[in-house]
Scaffold this motif. Sequence first.
Motif, PDB file in Angstrom:
ATOM      1  N   TYR A 151       4.071  -2.541   5.220  1.00 48.47           N
ATOM      2  CA  TYR A 151       4.805  -2.373   6.473  1.00 48.47           C
ATOM      3  C   TYR A 151       4.693  -0.939   6.983  1.00 48.47           C
ATOM      4  N   ALA A 152       4.661   0.012   6.074  1.00 46.10           N
ATOM      5  CA  ALA A 152       4.441   1.397   6.493  1.00 46.10           C
ATOM      6  C   ALA A 152       3.070   1.541   7.148  1.00 46.10           C
ATOM      7  N   ARG A 153       2.062   0.899   6.560  1.00 40.48           N
ATOM      8  CA  ARG A 153       0.722   0.940   7.165  1.00 40.48           C
ATOM      9  C   ARG A 153       0.729   0.267   8.529  1.00 40.48           C
ATOM     10  N   PHE A 154       1.402  -0.859   8.623  1.00 37.10           N
ATOM     11  CA  PHE A 154       1.483  -1.587   9.890  1.00 37.10           C
ATOM     12  C   PHE A 154       2.169  -0.756  10.974  1.00 37.10           C
ATOM     13  N   ALA A 155       3.305  -0.130  10.628  1.00 36.09           N
ATOM     14  CA  ALA A 155       4.043   0.658  11.618  1.00 36.09           C
ATOM     15  C   ALA A 155       3.187   1.825  12.115  1.00 36.09           C
ATOM     16  N   ASP A 156       2.494   2.482  11.197  1.00 33.32           N
ATOM     17  CA  ASP A 156       1.608   3.580  11.586  1.00 33.32           C
ATOM     18  C   ASP A 156       0.486   3.076  12.486  1.00 33.32           C
ATOM     19  N   ALA A 157      -0.125   1.959  12.118  1.00 31.58           N
ATOM     20  CA  ALA A 157      -1.225   1.409  12.909  1.00 31.58           C
ATOM     21  C   ALA A 157      -0.746   0.966  14.291  1.00 31.58           C
ATOM     22  N   THR A 158       0.492   0.492  14.382  1.00 36.35           N
ATOM     23  CA  THR A 158       1.023   0.034  15.671  1.00 36.35           C
ATOM     24  C   THR A 158       1.232   1.204  16.624  1.00 36.35           C
ATOM     25  N   MET A 159       1.775   2.303  16.114  1.00 35.48           N
ATOM     26  CA  MET A 159       1.884   3.503  16.957  1.00 35.48           C
ATOM     27  C   MET A 159       0.495   3.967  17.405  1.00 35.48           C
ATOM     28  N   PRO A 165      10.241  -6.016   5.893  1.00 32.73           N
ATOM     29  CA  PRO A 165      11.060  -5.709   4.710  1.00 32.73           C
ATOM     30  C   PRO A 165      12.396  -5.091   5.109  1.00 32.73           C
ATOM     31  N   ARG A 166      13.251  -5.942   5.684  1.00 37.15           N
ATOM     32  CA  ARG A 166      14.569  -5.477   6.103  1.00 37.15           C
ATOM     33  C   ARG A 166      15.455  -5.224   4.881  1.00 37.15           C
ATOM     34  N   ALA A 167      16.685  -4.766   5.123  1.00 38.59           N
ATOM     35  CA  ALA A 167      17.600  -4.463   4.029  1.00 38.59           C
ATOM     36  C   ALA A 167      17.841  -5.707   3.187  1.00 38.59           C
ATOM     37  N   THR A 168      17.707  -5.567   1.881  1.00 36.22           N
ATOM     38  CA  THR A 168      17.874  -6.666   0.931  1.00 36.22           C
ATOM     39  C   THR A 168      18.934  -6.273  -0.101  1.00 36.22           C
ATOM     40  N   PRO A 169      19.484  -7.264  -0.841  1.00 33.70           N
ATOM     41  CA  PRO A 169      20.553  -6.941  -1.796  1.00 33.70           C
ATOM     42  C   PRO A 169      20.128  -5.945  -2.861  1.00 33.70           C
ATOM     43  N   THR A 170      18.872  -6.010  -3.285  1.00 31.54           N
ATOM     44  CA  THR A 170      18.336  -5.039  -4.214  1.00 31.54           C
ATOM     45  C   THR A 170      16.920  -4.688  -3.756  1.00 31.54           C
ATOM     46  N   VAL A 171      16.103  -4.201  -4.644  1.00 34.67           N
ATOM     47  CA  VAL A 171      14.816  -3.651  -4.233  1.00 34.67           C
ATOM     48  C   VAL A 171      13.920  -4.724  -3.616  1.00 34.67           C
ATOM     49  N   CYS A 172      13.334  -4.374  -2.492  1.00 38.23           N
ATOM     50  CA  CYS A 172      12.381  -5.241  -1.802  1.00 38.23           C
ATOM     51  C   CYS A 172      11.010  -5.098  -2.451  1.00 38.23           C
ATOM     52  N   TRP A 225      -4.871  15.155  -0.726  1.00 38.61           N
ATOM     53  CA  TRP A 225      -3.548  14.717  -0.255  1.00 38.61           C
ATOM     54  C   TRP A 225      -3.708  13.393   0.462  1.00 38.61           C
ATOM     55  N   ASP A 226      -2.776  12.470   0.209  1.00 37.09           N
ATOM     56  CA  ASP A 226      -2.859  11.138   0.799  1.00 37.09           C
ATOM     57  C   ASP A 226      -1.470  10.689   1.234  1.00 37.09           C
ATOM     58  N   TRP A 227      -1.299  10.495   2.533  1.00 42.80           N
ATOM     59  CA  TRP A 227       0.003  10.050   3.036  1.00 42.80           C
ATOM     60  C   TRP A 227       0.382   8.682   2.481  1.00 42.80           C
ATOM     61  N   GLN A 228      -0.570   7.779   2.319  1.00 48.40           N
ATOM     62  CA  GLN A 228      -0.237   6.439   1.832  1.00 48.40           C
ATOM     63  C   GLN A 228       0.237   6.478   0.381  1.00 48.40           C
ATOM     64  N   SER A 229      -0.349   7.362  -0.419  1.00 46.93           N
ATOM     65  CA  SER A 229       0.145   7.525  -1.791  1.00 46.93           C
ATOM     66  C   SER A 229       1.569   8.074  -1.786  1.00 46.93           C
ATOM     67  N   TRP A 230       1.846   8.995  -0.867  1.00 43.55           N
ATOM     68  CA  TRP A 230       3.210   9.526  -0.724  1.00 43.55           C
ATOM     69  C   TRP A 230       4.187   8.406  -0.379  1.00 43.55           C
ATOM     70  N   TRP A 231       3.794   7.550   0.580  1.00 43.63           N
ATOM     71  CA  TRP A 231       4.653   6.419   0.916  1.00 43.63           C
ATOM     72  C   TRP A 231       4.958   5.574  -0.317  1.00 43.63           C
ATOM     73  N   ALA A 232       3.919   5.277  -1.080  1.00 41.11           N
ATOM     74  CA  ALA A 232       4.087   4.394  -2.239  1.00 41.11           C
ATOM     75  C   ALA A 232       4.972   5.043  -3.297  1.00 41.11           C
ATOM     76  N   GLN A 233       4.732   6.305  -3.602  1.00 42.13           N
ATOM     77  CA  GLN A 233       5.519   6.966  -4.640  1.00 42.13           C
ATOM     78  C   GLN A 233       6.977   7.118  -4.227  1.00 42.13           C
TER      79      GLN A 233
END
Length: 675
Positions: A221-229, A206-213, A406-414
């Motif tokens: 992608y946030a889950r993927f990046a975390d899992a990759t680390m 989800p690279r930079a897009t003209p409006t909301v991705c 507390w849930d980090w994934q919910s924080w990402w989504a919000q």
Amino acid sequence: MPYSPPKGLRRLAFGGDYNPEQWPEEVWQEDVRLMREAGVTMVSVGIFSWALLEPEPGRHDFGWLDRLLGLLHDNGIRADLGTPTVAPPAWFYRAHPEALPVSRDGTRYAFGSRGAICHSSAAYRRAAAGITERLARRYGRHPALALWHVHNEYGAPVGACYCDSCAAHFRRWLRARYGTVDALNESWGTAFWSQRYASFGEIEPPRATPTVCNPAQRLDYARFADATMRENFTAERDILHRHAPGVPVTTNFMTALSQCDAVDYWAWGREVDLVANDHYLITDGRRTHVNLAMAADLTRSVADGGPWLLLEHSTSGVSWQRRNPAKAPGQMARNSLGHIARGSDGAMFFQWRQSRRGAEKFHSAMLPQAGTDSRVWREVVRLGAGLGALAGLAGTRTVADAAMIWDWQSWWAQSLEWRPSEDLDARERADSFYEALYDRHLTVDFLPPSADFADRPLVVVPALYLATEDTGRRLRGYVEAGGTLLVSCFSGIVDEHDAVHPGPYPGALRDVLGLTVEEFTPLGEDERVRITGPGGAELTGDVWSEIVVPRGAEPVWTYADGPAAGRPAVTRNRLGRGTAWYVSTRLSAGALAGPLAAACADAGLPARDELPRDVEVVRRTGPAGDYLFVVNHTDTEAKVPLPGGAGTELLTGERVAGRLAVPAGGVAVVRTARS
């Protein structure tokens, strides 16, 4: 998870990051002599040493590290040995420029800092495994080795890369997660804006897009990046386990700092042998000791309630905020002992000797630029002696009163774009609800949404925008069985794919709360609403309000003005043997005191009105007895009643009874009989 303390460490961990490569070897002898004077028991070494350990591809120089570890061992100081994979050397990037990470807008970062890593890079993974293997083979059975320290602060400063290597890795991750592209299209809602994919090969980060991705794509992608680390961490961990059985492996978390908001620490906590955390005071005008307590409680919770280790904090000022004030006299000890009260089996610092060069030369250290004739040094020596008197509490557990979900994934989504109000921040809600609990002198366990809530008298949900139907069912069962639930606004709204739950808001939580929300009515920047409650009590909310429709719940506080005037603002739902409370506006920590007091009364939690504000009373317990910590953050003496009536104050060795007097800015640790 089982607790694996540093091997061979028979006292609390006390020391810091030691970077002897910054100094001539003749300084090392002085360092070790001063470490012994200060009571240092362990130091962290080698974390940023890759360029010295492997100055050229395939050519290694371990002589200096051999001499250093031998010197530490000869002086009875244990080693937390790092794998230096957070900072690959210049030669690596010259050979593999593609391993430098790329931002969402397509900028490729340059060499010259730290943490500039594409975690999908095959070249980086090979090189990281190679240096880790070399270290493990050489030092896995070294007598100084107490702990392995993999990498450093994953997710800071780069939590995600958007390069072509990551794109290919992301597609593989999605195929494993969804199986078919049709399942992915359904989960991501790609019918919207004609985003449907015919194959996984069409999908990009989800690279930079003209409006909301697509928000579901951003969340995955946030889950993927975390899992990759985490894949890279576990790869190094497994090498270390193979060559050094019995030596625990950790990495340093940053649980309560927004710099590492890209990391899901619930998942990471299951992968380490010992949960460790770094914590630095954020000087933004708030009560810094409250954030410290929150960080410690959250880290202990990631450790499943067991002991953990404070691996970094500062003796005085840091170097990376806009303003970096020095700590006040006694504050270093309060900070250190505050972490220990809440479960840490030690207090480690960044760093041992203050640097003369580099980016962090103005960051404080145990041995400051001013040398041993300084307040900081004298406080370090005094703290080391104090921790020596607390050796018996290692392995004991902190006792909690209440729980917070507390849930980090919910924080990402919000935190994604185009929510009803950018001003309603999940992390801010967690901070405020925690502060309200802190001011009631309640020690808090944090829980993931998947946890078992049974036997928790009070469960607080400060922000759970993303909540599954299963979470809603289990919270309902918790309340029906006699629990007390307190939920904040904008919770229960979407599922794990950021899709709104069918039916009225609050989706997954409407049954347990006994209400529906007809409409969100966010407030303007300077807009406030008054809410009135029992006995004419009046509170002020900001940022957010809602049109709440009771479906079994009873209104307790009501909007007196604003877009929801006359509607319920705070409700209470009696369900089975328990109750569920809902707060539909944003209240400050102080304003939350009223609703929280009512929920605590339902839960049967004590008011503890006899304890002064900003005086922490926290208990650790073990087979040999209880350890009562009293941390006085005020400028006046505090008197606290002792449970059981008497005990021994360990920092002074004095026998105490009745009410314990703790001086302004002081700390007392009293060993009492088992409660």
